[in-house]
Scaffold this active site. Structure first.
Site, PDB file in Angstrom:
ATOM      1  N   ARG A  53       0.862  -1.179   0.000  1.00  0.00           N
ATOM      2  CA  ARG A  53       0.000   0.000   0.000  1.00  0.00           C
ATOM      3  C   ARG A  53       0.897   1.227   0.000  1.00  0.00           C
ATOM      4  NH1 ARG A  53       2.249   1.698   3.733  1.00  0.00           N
ATOM      5  NH2 ARG A  53       0.800   3.407   3.772  1.00  0.00           N
ATOM      6  N   ALA A  55       0.872   5.170  -2.026  1.00  0.00           N
ATOM      7  CA  ALA A  55       0.735   5.506  -3.450  1.00  0.00           C
ATOM      8  C   ALA A  55       1.933   5.079  -4.319  1.00  0.00           C
ATOM      9  CB  ALA A  55       0.465   7.004  -3.580  1.00  0.00           C
ATOM     10  N   ASP A 243      -1.658  10.876  -1.802  1.00  0.00           N
ATOM     11  CA  ASP A 243      -2.015   9.914  -2.850  1.00  0.00           C
ATOM     12  C   ASP A 243      -2.320  10.592  -4.170  1.00  0.00           C
ATOM     13  OD1 ASP A 243      -2.783   8.775  -0.087  1.00  0.00           O
ATOM     14  OD2 ASP A 243      -2.448   7.062  -1.410  1.00  0.00           O
ATOM     15  N   ASN A 253      -5.120  12.743   0.783  1.00  0.00           N
ATOM     16  CA  ASN A 253      -4.301  11.821   1.583  1.00  0.00           C
ATOM     17  C   ASN A 253      -5.216  11.049   2.524  1.00  0.00           C
ATOM     18  OD1 ASN A 253      -1.648  10.781   2.251  1.00  0.00           O
ATOM     19  ND2 ASN A 253      -1.840  11.832   4.218  1.00  0.00           N
ATOM     20  N   LYS A 254      -4.631  10.159   3.274  1.00  0.00           N
ATOM     21  CA  LYS A 254      -5.378   9.294   4.184  1.00  0.00           C
ATOM     22  C   LYS A 254      -6.379  10.089   5.024  1.00  0.00           C
ATOM     23  CE  LYS A 254      -5.222   5.735   4.418  1.00  0.00           C
ATOM     24  NZ  LYS A 254      -6.183   4.832   3.739  1.00  0.00           N
TER      25      LYS A 254
HETATM   26  O1  MRU Z   1      -4.482   3.370   2.218  1.00  0.00           O
HETATM   27  P1  MRU Z   1      -2.983   3.472   2.187  1.00  0.00           P
HETATM   28  O2  MRU Z   1      -2.308   2.835   3.338  1.00  0.00           O
HETATM   29  O3  MRU Z   1      -2.424   3.029   0.850  1.00  0.00           O
HETATM   30  O4  MRU Z   1      -2.751   5.031   2.283  1.00  0.00           O
HETATM   31  C1  MRU Z   1      -1.470   5.518   2.271  1.00  0.00           C
HETATM   32  C2  MRU Z   1      -1.384   6.944   2.539  1.00  0.00           C
HETATM   33  O5  MRU Z   1      -2.312   7.668   2.720  1.00  0.00           O
HETATM   34  C3  MRU Z   1      -0.059   7.495   2.462  1.00  0.00           C
HETATM   35  O6  MRU Z   1       0.164   8.422   3.416  1.00  0.00           O
HETATM   36  C4  MRU Z   1       0.069   8.038   1.051  1.00  0.00           C
HETATM   37  O7  MRU Z   1      -0.147   7.001   0.139  1.00  0.00           O
HETATM   38  C5  MRU Z   1       1.327   8.619   0.773  1.00  0.00           C
HETATM   39  S1  MRU Z   1       2.439   7.355   0.401  1.00  0.00           S
HETATM   40  C6  MRU Z   1       4.015   7.976   0.379  1.00  0.00           C
END
Ligand code: MRU
Length: 367
Positions: A53, A55, A243, A253-254
């Site tokens: 997981r 991005a 993301d 983002n998350k």
């Molecule tokens: O759902 P996920 O765990 O894939 O979400 C990841 C995030 O939100 C990260 O903070 C984001 O992808 C940035 S990755 C460098």
């Protein structure tokens, strides 16, 4: 970065030159499990179920997924099928589409006999580029931590981060964590507040684990703690990953990132977003209106998984039977709340002009 003192990446081509190795992140922090992806179906499942997981890593996994697909069948039809299946695996992180388009451009006009070799070559380049980009992000972000350390006369610099934008979310170094690792390696007194990041707890389980492996001082905090810490001057900088960043600088983002940005703005705490350029989506402007937000299964909210006192990993229910739950994976922080975007080409203002000036080759391709 290191696992038990040994250098490690999150994804690699196995020695059989026909399969791809990954760290299965679902078992961290309690077990370190690696897994082999043998087919495009394995790659799709790995992305969908969050074995991998983050991005950038999702993008690299998809790139290798195209290679695995072509190893089995290098036809146009199979290439299109693989592209579509991988693209549908997770909707929000734009790196997935970026990497798939890179792969398509590399192999589409090649004869079938050359496609497998070209796909492996391009996927491996994308993985290497990710590392180089993150190192450049690290160098630019390091300056922000150094400046803060100077301002505090060498006192501890407290960085708050959300979710996991660490090396586990990339091939190596991470985005938000690259400046932190570089600051720590340079001997600066940096400390990280890691939001636990419900529902899947990427902060508590992944960020805390990888910082611990590298020896970076850190404290895991419940998601709702950041505002309180900021009101009391206990956070010097926020650095998060993303993301997808839109042409006007909105940041997806998350889930929960937006609330941290609001708290940071209210308390005049600098709020930085670290991103590699493949995360910029110049085809969209208004992040709130235009970015598809992934909704995940209710079980992620209704349950929690952890280790019992006698060492068993168990999942327990935490909401009443019959209560509805909602599980939005991401939110959008408007550009106006972002102090700066830490990219491989420097720290930019979060606006259209700055993004287009720094990445003109990407901006001009946008529809
Ligand atoms: O759902 P996920 O765990 O894939 O979400 C990841 C995030 O939100 C990260 O903070 C984001 O992808 C940035 S990755 C460098």
């Amino acid at each position: 970065m290191k696992v038990d003192g040994k250098p490690m990446r999150t994804i690699w081509v196995e020695s059989d030159a026909r399969t791809v190795g990954i760290i299965d992140q679902r078992y961290l922090p309690f077990e370190f499990v690696t897994r082999r992806l043998e087919s495009v179906a394995d790659a799709v499942l790995a992305i969908k179920t969050m074995q991998v997981r983050g991005a950038p890593l999702i993008g690299v996994t998809a790139a290798y997924g195209i290679w695995l697909a072509l190893l089995a069948d290098a036809s146009d039809e199979n290439l299109e099928r693989a592209y579509a299946a991988l693209l549908a695996a997770r909707p929000t992180a734009i790196n997935l589409k970026w990497a798939l388009d890179q792969m398509l451009a590399a192999v589409r006009n090649r004869p079938r006999s050359e496609r497998v070799a070209v796909a492996l070559q391009r996927a491996s380049e994308i993985a290497e580029e990710d590392i180089a980009i993150n190192q450049a992000i690290g160098r630019h972000g390091l300056k922000l931590i150094e400046d803060m350390a100077t301002k505090k006369n060498g006192g501890r610099v407290n960085v708050l981060t959300h979710c996991n934008a660490g090396w586990l979310a990339t091939v190596d170094w991470g985005t938000a964590t690259a400046p932190i690792y570089m600051a720590h390696d340079k001997g600066l007194p940096v400390h990280v507040f890691a939001d636990e990041t419900r529902p899947r707890n990427q902060g508590a389980s992944l960020t805390a684990w990888e910082l611990g492996q590298h020896g970076v001082p850190h404290t895991v905090i419940p998601d709702n703690t950041g505002g309180h810490l900021m009101q009391h001057g206990l956070v010097d900088l926020v650095i998060v990953g993303t993301d997808r960043v839109t042409a006007q600088g909105d940041v997806c983002n998350k889930i929960g990132t937006y609330l941290k940005a609001l708290a940071a703005a209210d308390n005049k705490v600098p709020f930085y977003v670290a991103l590699p350029s493949p995360t910029i989506d110049f085809s969209v402007s208004d992040g709130i209106a235009e970015i598809p937000i992934e909704q995940r299964g209710p079980e992620e909210v209704a349950t929690m998984t952890g280790k019992t006192k006698d060492g068993r990993i168990e999942t327990v229910q935490v909401v009443p039977d019959g209560s509805a739950v909602a599980n939005y994976g991401f939110d959008v922080t408007p550009a106006r709340l972002v102090t700066g975007l830490i990219t491989e080409r420097g720290v930019l203002q979060a606006n259209r002009a700055a993004l287009a000036a720094a990445f003109p080759e990407r901006a001009k391709l946008a529809p």
